[in-house]
Write a protein that holds these residues in place. Structure first.
Motif, PDB file in Angstrom:
ATOM      1  N   PHE A   1       0.835  -1.205   0.000  1.00 41.67           N
ATOM      2  CA  PHE A   1       0.000   0.000   0.000  1.00 41.67           C
ATOM      3  C   PHE A   1       0.869   1.254   0.000  1.00 41.67           C
ATOM      4  O   PHE A   1       0.614   2.198  -0.753  1.00 41.67           O
ATOM      5  N   LYS A   2       1.920   1.260   0.834  1.00 41.60           N
ATOM      6  CA  LYS A   2       2.806   2.425   0.881  1.00 41.60           C
ATOM      7  C   LYS A   2       3.515   2.627  -0.452  1.00 41.60           C
ATOM      8  O   LYS A   2       3.642   3.761  -0.939  1.00 41.60           O
ATOM      9  N   ASP A   3       3.978   1.537  -1.076  1.00 47.24           N
ATOM     10  CA  ASP A   3       4.635   1.652  -2.379  1.00 47.24           C
ATOM     11  C   ASP A   3       3.669   2.175  -3.435  1.00 47.24           C
ATOM     12  O   ASP A   3       4.030   2.989  -4.287  1.00 47.24           O
ATOM     13  N   GLY A   4       2.424   1.720  -3.381  1.00 56.45           N
ATOM     14  CA  GLY A   4       1.416   2.200  -4.320  1.00 56.45           C
ATOM     15  C   GLY A   4       1.122   3.674  -4.145  1.00 56.45           C
ATOM     16  O   GLY A   4       0.912   4.397  -5.118  1.00 56.45           O
ATOM     17  N   MET A   5       1.130   4.134  -2.908  1.00 55.41           N
ATOM     18  CA  MET A   5       0.888   5.555  -2.659  1.00 55.41           C
ATOM     19  C   MET A   5       2.048   6.398  -3.179  1.00 55.41           C
ATOM     20  O   MET A   5       1.840   7.493  -3.690  1.00 55.41           O
ATOM     21  N   LYS A   6       3.272   5.888  -3.065  1.00 57.73           N
ATOM     22  CA  LYS A   6       4.433   6.620  -3.579  1.00 57.73           C
ATOM     23  C   LYS A   6       4.407   6.689  -5.096  1.00 57.73           C
ATOM     24  O   LYS A   6       4.682   7.715  -5.693  1.00 57.73           O
ATOM     25  N   GLU A   7       4.076   5.577  -5.755  1.00 60.17           N
ATOM     26  CA  GLU A   7       4.044   5.539  -7.215  1.00 60.17           C
ATOM     27  C   GLU A   7       2.881   6.341  -7.784  1.00 60.17           C
ATOM     28  O   GLU A   7       3.010   6.985  -8.802  1.00 60.17           O
ATOM     29  N   GLY A   8       1.746   6.287  -7.115  1.00 60.14           N
ATOM     30  CA  GLY A   8       0.558   6.968  -7.605  1.00 60.14           C
ATOM     31  C   GLY A   8       0.674   8.474  -7.532  1.00 60.14           C
ATOM     32  O   GLY A   8       0.098   9.189  -8.324  1.00 60.14           O
ATOM     33  N   GLY A   9       1.437   8.974  -6.609  1.00 57.22           N
ATOM     34  CA  GLY A   9       1.583  10.409  -6.462  1.00 57.22           C
ATOM     35  C   GLY A   9       0.363  11.018  -5.807  1.00 57.22           C
ATOM     36  O   GLY A   9      -0.700  11.057  -6.386  1.00 57.22           O
ATOM     37  N   VAL A  10       0.541  11.464  -4.589  1.00 57.66           N
ATOM     38  CA  VAL A  10      -0.566  12.056  -3.846  1.00 57.66           C
ATOM     39  C   VAL A  10      -0.200  13.484  -3.508  1.00 57.66           C
ATOM     40  O   VAL A  10       0.922  13.770  -3.118  1.00 57.66           O
ATOM     41  N   GLY A  11      -1.116  14.386  -3.664  1.00 58.80           N
ATOM     42  CA  GLY A  11      -0.867  15.771  -3.302  1.00 58.80           C
ATOM     43  C   GLY A  11      -1.227  16.718  -4.416  1.00 58.80           C
ATOM     44  O   GLY A  11      -1.568  16.318  -5.517  1.00 58.80           O
ATOM     45  N   PRO A  12      -1.119  18.010  -4.148  1.00 55.15           N
ATOM     46  CA  PRO A  12      -1.502  19.014  -5.139  1.00 55.15           C
ATOM     47  C   PRO A  12      -0.633  19.002  -6.389  1.00 55.15           C
ATOM     48  O   PRO A  12      -1.120  19.206  -7.487  1.00 55.15           O
ATOM     49  N   ALA A  13       0.664  18.748  -6.236  1.00 58.62           N
ATOM     50  CA  ALA A  13       1.545  18.738  -7.400  1.00 58.62           C
ATOM     51  C   ALA A  13       1.189  17.595  -8.336  1.00 58.62           C
ATOM     52  O   ALA A  13       1.184  17.748  -9.557  1.00 58.62           O
ATOM     53  N   ALA A  14       0.883  16.442  -7.775  1.00 58.39           N
ATOM     54  CA  ALA A  14       0.517  15.299  -8.596  1.00 58.39           C
ATOM     55  C   ALA A  14      -0.824  15.547  -9.278  1.00 58.39           C
ATOM     56  O   ALA A  14      -1.007  15.187 -10.434  1.00 58.39           O
ATOM     57  N   ASP A  15      -1.767  16.172  -8.586  1.00 57.59           N
ATOM     58  CA  ASP A  15      -3.063  16.472  -9.180  1.00 57.59           C
ATOM     59  C   ASP A  15      -2.924  17.460 -10.337  1.00 57.59           C
ATOM     60  O   ASP A  15      -3.581  17.326 -11.354  1.00 57.59           O
ATOM     61  N   ALA A  16      -2.052  18.438 -10.187  1.00 57.28           N
ATOM     62  CA  ALA A  16      -1.847  19.430 -11.246  1.00 57.28           C
ATOM     63  C   ALA A  16      -1.243  18.774 -12.483  1.00 57.28           C
ATOM     64  O   ALA A  16      -1.652  19.072 -13.605  1.00 57.28           O
ATOM     65  N   SER A  17      -0.284  17.880 -12.287  1.00 57.45           N
ATOM     66  CA  SER A  17       0.329  17.231 -13.439  1.00 57.45           C
ATOM     67  C   SER A  17      -0.665  16.318 -14.138  1.00 57.45           C
ATOM     68  O   SER A  17      -0.666  16.199 -15.358  1.00 57.45           O
ATOM     69  N   LYS A  18      -1.551  15.656 -13.379  1.00 58.23           N
ATOM     70  CA  LYS A  18      -2.572  14.811 -13.989  1.00 58.23           C
ATOM     71  C   LYS A  18      -3.548  15.660 -14.801  1.00 58.23           C
ATOM     72  O   LYS A  18      -3.954  15.289 -15.884  1.00 58.23           O
ATOM     73  N   THR A  19      -3.907  16.835 -14.275  1.00 62.02           N
ATOM     74  CA  THR A  19      -4.833  17.720 -14.971  1.00 62.02           C
ATOM     75  C   THR A  19      -4.222  18.222 -16.274  1.00 62.02           C
ATOM     76  O   THR A  19      -4.885  18.253 -17.302  1.00 62.02           O
ATOM     77  N   GLU A  20      -2.941  18.590 -16.246  1.00 57.25           N
ATOM     78  CA  GLU A  20      -2.272  19.065 -17.450  1.00 57.25           C
ATOM     79  C   GLU A  20      -2.180  17.964 -18.497  1.00 57.25           C
ATOM     80  O   GLU A  20      -2.406  18.205 -19.679  1.00 57.25           O
ATOM     81  N   ALA A  21      -1.878  16.746 -18.061  1.00 56.15           N
ATOM     82  CA  ALA A  21      -1.775  15.636 -18.997  1.00 56.15           C
ATOM     83  C   ALA A  21      -3.132  15.329 -19.617  1.00 56.15           C
ATOM     84  O   ALA A  21      -3.241  15.094 -20.818  1.00 56.15           O
ATOM     85  N   THR A  22      -4.175  15.355 -18.817  1.00 58.67           N
ATOM     86  CA  THR A  22      -5.514  15.094 -19.318  1.00 58.67           C
ATOM     87  C   THR A  22      -5.956  16.195 -20.270  1.00 58.67           C
ATOM     88  O   THR A  22      -6.543  15.924 -21.308  1.00 58.67           O
ATOM     89  N   ALA A  23      -5.661  17.435 -19.959  1.00 56.80           N
ATOM     90  CA  ALA A  23      -6.043  18.550 -20.824  1.00 56.80           C
ATOM     91  C   ALA A  23      -5.348  18.441 -22.170  1.00 56.80           C
ATOM     92  O   ALA A  23      -5.945  18.694 -23.210  1.00 56.80           O
ATOM     93  N   GLY A  24      -4.099  18.034 -22.176  1.00 56.95           N
ATOM     94  CA  GLY A  24      -3.372  17.859 -23.425  1.00 56.95           C
ATOM     95  C   GLY A  24      -3.972  16.748 -24.262  1.00 56.95           C
ATOM     96  O   GLY A  24      -4.085  16.861 -25.479  1.00 56.95           O
ATOM     97  N   GLN A  25      -4.407  15.694 -23.644  1.00 56.13           N
ATOM     98  CA  GLN A  25      -5.009  14.586 -24.374  1.00 56.13           C
ATOM     99  C   GLN A  25      -6.349  14.988 -24.972  1.00 56.13           C
ATOM    100  O   GLN A  25      -6.639  14.659 -26.103  1.00 56.13           O
TER     101      GLN A  25
END
Length: 83
Positions: A39-63
């Motif tokens: 579970f801890k490894d999955g949380m590290k890989e998944g990226g949790v927090g505002p920075a990770a959310d912003a990068s996901k939003t930018e990637a989705t917007a580009g797609q």
């Protein structure tokens, strides 16, 4: 009256060891530890927090933009039905 003392917990632990045995309890502990580590490894890989959310939003917007420009001939059925 409502709280259990140290002696109560020791008796409960002794009964649990007698019922399940030490080998079974060791296996349960190893399985639980492995699950927590995964579970801890999955949380590290998944990226949790505002920075990770912003990068996901930018990637989705580009797609979405790339898909929209590539499919100009596509007709939106829902929009056509609403009109």
């Amino acid at each position: 009256m409502g709280s259990l003392s140290l002696w109560h917990w020791l008796i409960v632990l002794l009964i649990v060891v007698l019922v399940f045995g030490t080998k079974k309890l060791k296996n349960i502990g190893n399985d639980l530890g492995g699950a927590v580590k995964g579970f801890k490894d999955g949380m590290k890989e998944g990226g949790v927090g505002p920075a990770a959310d912003a990068s996901k939003t930018e990637a989705t917007a580009g797609q979405v933009t790339a898909t929209t420009t590539a499919d100009k001939a596509t007709i939106d059925v829902e929009a056509k039905q609403k009109s």
